[in-house]
Scaffold this motif. Structure first.
Motif, PDB file in Angstrom:
ATOM      1  N   VAL A 172       0.838  -1.202   0.000  1.00 14.78           N
ATOM      2  CA  VAL A 172       0.000   0.000   0.000  1.00 14.78           C
ATOM      3  C   VAL A 172       0.873   1.252   0.000  1.00 14.78           C
ATOM      4  O   VAL A 172       0.607   2.215  -0.731  1.00 14.78           O
ATOM      5  CB  VAL A 172      -0.958  -0.021   1.208  1.00 14.78           C
ATOM      6  N   GLY A 173       1.928   1.250   0.777  1.00 20.80           N
ATOM      7  CA  GLY A 173       2.840   2.396   0.798  1.00 20.80           C
ATOM      8  C   GLY A 173       3.509   2.617  -0.545  1.00 20.80           C
ATOM      9  O   GLY A 173       3.663   3.760  -0.994  1.00 20.80           O
ATOM     10  N   THR A 174       3.891   1.541  -1.198  1.00 23.93           N
ATOM     11  CA  THR A 174       4.503   1.667  -2.520  1.00 23.93           C
ATOM     12  C   THR A 174       3.505   2.219  -3.527  1.00 23.93           C
ATOM     13  O   THR A 174       3.855   3.067  -4.355  1.00 23.93           O
ATOM     14  CB  THR A 174       5.021   0.292  -2.990  1.00 23.93           C
ATOM     15  N   ALA A 175       2.269   1.760  -3.459  1.00 26.05           N
ATOM     16  CA  ALA A 175       1.243   2.259  -4.378  1.00 26.05           C
ATOM     17  C   ALA A 175       1.010   3.753  -4.176  1.00 26.05           C
ATOM     18  O   ALA A 175       0.926   4.513  -5.146  1.00 26.05           O
ATOM     19  CB  ALA A 175      -0.049   1.481  -4.187  1.00 26.05           C
ATOM     20  N   PHE A 176       0.916   4.176  -2.925  1.00 26.62           N
ATOM     21  CA  PHE A 176       0.734   5.607  -2.664  1.00 26.62           C
ATOM     22  C   PHE A 176       1.950   6.407  -3.121  1.00 26.62           C
ATOM     23  O   PHE A 176       1.819   7.519  -3.626  1.00 26.62           O
ATOM     24  CB  PHE A 176       0.467   5.861  -1.178  1.00 26.62           C
ATOM     25  N   GLY A 177       3.138   5.854  -2.967  1.00 28.86           N
ATOM     26  CA  GLY A 177       4.344   6.546  -3.427  1.00 28.86           C
ATOM     27  C   GLY A 177       4.379   6.701  -4.932  1.00 28.86           C
ATOM     28  O   GLY A 177       4.750   7.759  -5.452  1.00 28.86           O
ATOM     29  N   VAL A 178       3.975   5.668  -5.656  1.00 24.75           N
ATOM     30  CA  VAL A 178       3.957   5.750  -7.118  1.00 24.75           C
ATOM     31  C   VAL A 178       2.939   6.782  -7.574  1.00 24.75           C
ATOM     32  O   VAL A 178       3.209   7.588  -8.470  1.00 24.75           O
ATOM     33  CB  VAL A 178       3.654   4.365  -7.724  1.00 24.75           C
TER      34      VAL A 178
END
Length: 50
Positions: free
Chosen positions: A19-25
């Motif tokens: 989820v953190g990676t998705a928000f970062g992208v």
């Protein structure tokens, strides 16, 4: 029981990381400026008098 706890913690950590990676992208994509939408070729429009 400790293996079950370790598995649950690993799954929870992996989900949070995803989820953190998705928000970062998404944040990186929104931070890039939009490219101007200008056509490469323009055509002169002739006056069509009536």
């Amino acid at each position: 029981m400790s293996r079950l706890l370790a598995v649950c913690l690993t799954v929870a950590l992996a989900a949070l990381l995803a989820v953190g990676t998705a928000f970062g992208v998404v944040a990186l994509l929104e931070a890039t400026p939009d490219q101007p939408n200008t056509p490469l070729i323009t055509y002169e429009q002739a006056d069509q008098g009536s």
